[in-house]
Write an enzyme that holds these catalytic residues in place. Sequence first.
Site, PDB file in Angstrom:
ATOM      1  CD  GLU A   7    -149.667 -32.803  45.979  1.00  0.00           C
ATOM      2  OE1 GLU A   7    -150.670 -33.108  46.651  1.00  0.00           O
ATOM      3  OE2 GLU A   7    -149.729 -32.540  44.762  1.00  0.00           O
ATOM      4  CB  CYS A  44    -145.136 -37.606  42.344  1.00  0.00           C
ATOM      5  SG  CYS A  44    -144.227 -36.848  40.995  1.00  0.00           S
ATOM      6  CG  HIS A  85    -146.924 -32.355  42.041  1.00  0.00           C
ATOM      7  ND1 HIS A  85    -147.743 -33.105  42.856  1.00  0.00           N
ATOM      8  CD2 HIS A  85    -146.290 -33.235  41.228  1.00  0.00           C
ATOM      9  CE1 HIS A  85    -147.603 -34.388  42.549  1.00  0.00           C
ATOM     10  NE2 HIS A  85    -146.731 -34.493  41.555  1.00  0.00           N
TER      11      HIS A  85
END
Length: 155
Positions: free
Chosen positions: A41, A103, A122
């Site tokens: 991410e 998250c 993730h």
Amino acid sequence: MQLPVVYQKAKEQVIKIWTTLRPLLTVHVGLASSTTLIILEQCGKNKGYQDRDACGFHPEGACCVLDGPEKIESAINMKALWKNISVEGMDIVFSRDAGRYVCDYTYYTSLYYGNGRAAFIHVPPLSKSVTADFLGKALQTIILAMLEQCGVDHV
């Protein structure tokens, strides 16, 4: 450190990490139960947190930090990492949207309090093909590459 799936408690823990430990980099790992991939991410988003957490709450104003920037990019170039790293037996993808749940909330909060010195990965759930040992080695490879980007020699 394991963070709860609770916005406020996760935020308190992240602030504590940055104020007491003052790390060079904080790497957060979250479960993406609907994937078989490792997802790198790039940024955290401040607004849009409508879903309730494990305790039934959502953040005030549906955002991480009132008056905070809309998004914060990681100091780690996740796209470069994604292009230059491989883990045998596992696909890795690059993402700019961590999902507007605890998250993403945790990631944005960490980026905010750590001045961009945070990363979020993730991971898929453990299974016969994705064992804890396999996932641990994959994360070690990725985190070492992140530390290289920060200018840290292998430890």
